[in-house]
Design a protein around this motif. Sequence first.
Motif, PDB file in Angstrom:
ATOM      1  N   ILE A  86       0.822  -1.215   0.000  1.00 26.55           N
ATOM      2  CA  ILE A  86       0.000   0.000   0.000  1.00 26.55           C
ATOM      3  C   ILE A  86       0.864   1.276   0.000  1.00 26.55           C
ATOM      4  O   ILE A  86       0.363   2.361   0.250  1.00 26.55           O
ATOM      5  CB  ILE A  86      -0.945   0.019   1.217  1.00 26.55           C
ATOM      6  CG1 ILE A  86      -0.143   0.006   2.529  1.00 26.55           C
ATOM      7  CG2 ILE A  86      -1.916  -1.143   1.170  1.00 26.55           C
ATOM      8  CD1 ILE A  86      -0.998   0.215   3.767  1.00 26.55           C
ATOM      9  N   SER A  87       2.153   1.102  -0.312  1.00 26.58           N
ATOM     10  CA  SER A  87       3.051   2.262  -0.276  1.00 26.58           C
ATOM     11  C   SER A  87       2.678   3.298  -1.330  1.00 26.58           C
ATOM     12  O   SER A  87       3.013   4.478  -1.191  1.00 26.58           O
ATOM     13  CB  SER A  87       4.502   1.811  -0.468  1.00 26.58           C
ATOM     14  OG  SER A  87       4.671   1.162  -1.724  1.00 26.58           O
ATOM     15  N   ALA A  88       2.007   2.829  -2.421  1.00 27.74           N
ATOM     16  CA  ALA A  88       1.654   3.769  -3.497  1.00 27.74           C
ATOM     17  C   ALA A  88       0.378   4.553  -3.200  1.00 27.74           C
ATOM     18  O   ALA A  88       0.005   5.443  -3.961  1.00 27.74           O
ATOM     19  CB  ALA A  88       1.482   3.007  -4.818  1.00 27.74           C
ATOM     20  N   LEU A  89      -0.275   4.244  -2.090  1.00 26.16           N
ATOM     21  CA  LEU A  89      -1.552   4.891  -1.786  1.00 26.16           C
ATOM     22  C   LEU A  89      -1.341   6.259  -1.139  1.00 26.16           C
ATOM     23  O   LEU A  89      -1.643   6.464   0.032  1.00 26.16           O
ATOM     24  CB  LEU A  89      -2.389   4.000  -0.877  1.00 26.16           C
ATOM     25  CG  LEU A  89      -2.850   2.662  -1.463  1.00 26.16           C
ATOM     26  CD1 LEU A  89      -3.639   1.864  -0.433  1.00 26.16           C
ATOM     27  CD2 LEU A  89      -3.702   2.890  -2.708  1.00 26.16           C
ATOM     28  N   ASP A  90      -0.835   7.202  -1.923  1.00 27.41           N
ATOM     29  CA  ASP A  90      -0.692   8.549  -1.401  1.00 27.41           C
ATOM     30  C   ASP A  90      -1.995   9.322  -1.611  1.00 27.41           C
ATOM     31  O   ASP A  90      -2.969   8.810  -2.159  1.00 27.41           O
ATOM     32  CB  ASP A  90       0.487   9.273  -2.058  1.00 27.41           C
ATOM     33  CG  ASP A  90       0.336   9.380  -3.569  1.00 27.41           C
ATOM     34  OD1 ASP A  90      -0.788   9.214  -4.083  1.00 27.41           O
ATOM     35  OD2 ASP A  90       1.342   9.636  -4.245  1.00 27.41           O
ATOM     36  N   ASP A  91      -2.017  10.561  -1.152  1.00 27.30           N
ATOM     37  CA  ASP A  91      -3.252  11.353  -1.204  1.00 27.30           C
ATOM     38  C   ASP A  91      -3.741  11.567  -2.629  1.00 27.30           C
ATOM     39  O   ASP A  91      -4.951  11.541  -2.894  1.00 27.30           O
ATOM     40  CB  ASP A  91      -3.032  12.706  -0.519  1.00 27.30           C
ATOM     41  CG  ASP A  91      -2.835  12.567   0.982  1.00 27.30           C
ATOM     42  OD1 ASP A  91      -3.196  11.503   1.518  1.00 27.30           O
ATOM     43  OD2 ASP A  91      -2.321  13.516   1.610  1.00 27.30           O
ATOM     44  N   THR A  92      -2.800  11.795  -3.545  1.00 32.17           N
ATOM     45  CA  THR A  92      -3.191  12.053  -4.933  1.00 32.17           C
ATOM     46  C   THR A  92      -3.871  10.840  -5.539  1.00 32.17           C
ATOM     47  O   THR A  92      -4.932  10.940  -6.172  1.00 32.17           O
ATOM     48  CB  THR A  92      -1.963  12.432  -5.773  1.00 32.17           C
ATOM     49  OG1 THR A  92      -1.332  13.578  -5.206  1.00 32.17           O
ATOM     50  CG2 THR A  92      -2.365  12.735  -7.210  1.00 32.17           C
ATOM     51  N   LEU A  93      -3.268   9.663  -5.354  1.00 31.14           N
ATOM     52  CA  LEU A  93      -3.853   8.436  -5.895  1.00 31.14           C
ATOM     53  C   LEU A  93      -5.221   8.156  -5.276  1.00 31.14           C
ATOM     54  O   LEU A  93      -6.171   7.806  -5.978  1.00 31.14           O
ATOM     55  CB  LEU A  93      -2.916   7.245  -5.643  1.00 31.14           C
ATOM     56  CG  LEU A  93      -3.508   5.872  -5.967  1.00 31.14           C
ATOM     57  CD1 LEU A  93      -3.877   5.768  -7.428  1.00 31.14           C
ATOM     58  CD2 LEU A  93      -2.555   4.762  -5.562  1.00 31.14           C
ATOM     59  N   LEU A  94      -5.324   8.300  -3.958  1.00 29.11           N
ATOM     60  CA  LEU A  94      -6.599   8.056  -3.298  1.00 29.11           C
ATOM     61  C   LEU A  94      -7.679   9.007  -3.806  1.00 29.11           C
ATOM     62  O   LEU A  94      -8.835   8.621  -3.963  1.00 29.11           O
ATOM     63  CB  LEU A  94      -6.439   8.208  -1.782  1.00 29.11           C
ATOM     64  CG  LEU A  94      -5.735   7.047  -1.066  1.00 29.11           C
ATOM     65  CD1 LEU A  94      -5.487   7.402   0.399  1.00 29.11           C
ATOM     66  CD2 LEU A  94      -6.561   5.775  -1.174  1.00 29.11           C
TER      67      LEU A  94
END
Length: 302
Positions: free
Chosen positions: A153-161
């Motif tokens: 889940i490391s790629a789940l930053d605010d922009t992606l979410l």
Amino acid sequence: MNAYVMKGMLLIALGAVLWGFSGMCSQFVQQQRMMSAEWVVAMRLVIAGVITVVAAFYQGRASIFKVFSDWKDTLRLVIFGVLGMWMCQYTYFKAIAYAGAGIATVLQYVGPALIILYISITRLTLPRVAEVVSVVLATVGTAIIALQGVWDISALDDTLLTWGMLSAVAVGIYTLQPVPLLKKYGTAPIVGFGMLIGGAFAWIVTQPSSEGIVWDLWTYGGFWSIIIFGTVVSFNAYLEGVRRVGAVTGSILSSIEPISAAVLAWLLLGNEFTQWDIIGMTLIIVTIFILAWDKGRAINKS
């Protein structure tokens, strides 16, 4: 289960399968032929919209324009075109750009859960047990296929979410919002004009460019497959199915899409067919039987 409902479920399944095929073609033209997501989305909506409207006019003539005689319905149509048709595709592509198709697909398939929540709140009723179980199984199955057991889940930053949740909300909008219009005016006119409105909005907002696209026979094949099968046929089939069986069932059955994408990638691209694919597909297929059983039981009671 009667033939009307069964046909609706089959149409939704057809739409989902064709979306899986379209996704494979979209990946090819973007990665191998340098088409931008903005250009693909704008072109597919405008061209598919024209084809659908022309086909609807051939069948119904001037009656297809009745939706524009009521300003409230016209406004609903504009909302469907912009917040449903266009936003669903654009936000999904943006999520892919940030983290790849796997996580983007998982986030988009939060949509069915949002649909159940919305219906429960607006109708002040609890969701059916079969619907809740089906949403959970379909979501888990989609996650397993998309992420292949790599729970990073490391790629789940605010922009992606943000992009991912907007994509899920858009799924809810284009599944729920046009249903009254579909029942009142028919599927083809609403889908066709919705595509045209969404496509026009896309051209104005994103101003896409065709510069740098590598055109050859494979490019044309992939591009027109996206237009005809992945847009015209798929959206008309899916929304006609939703008109018949309802938004909740339709949104859950659309989770067949990752199954079709995995199978087609295995057959046509030589991708590996893994144990994760089998597990995820099994869970999603189980939801089909649960929904079919629940629909049949509801019909028998009525």
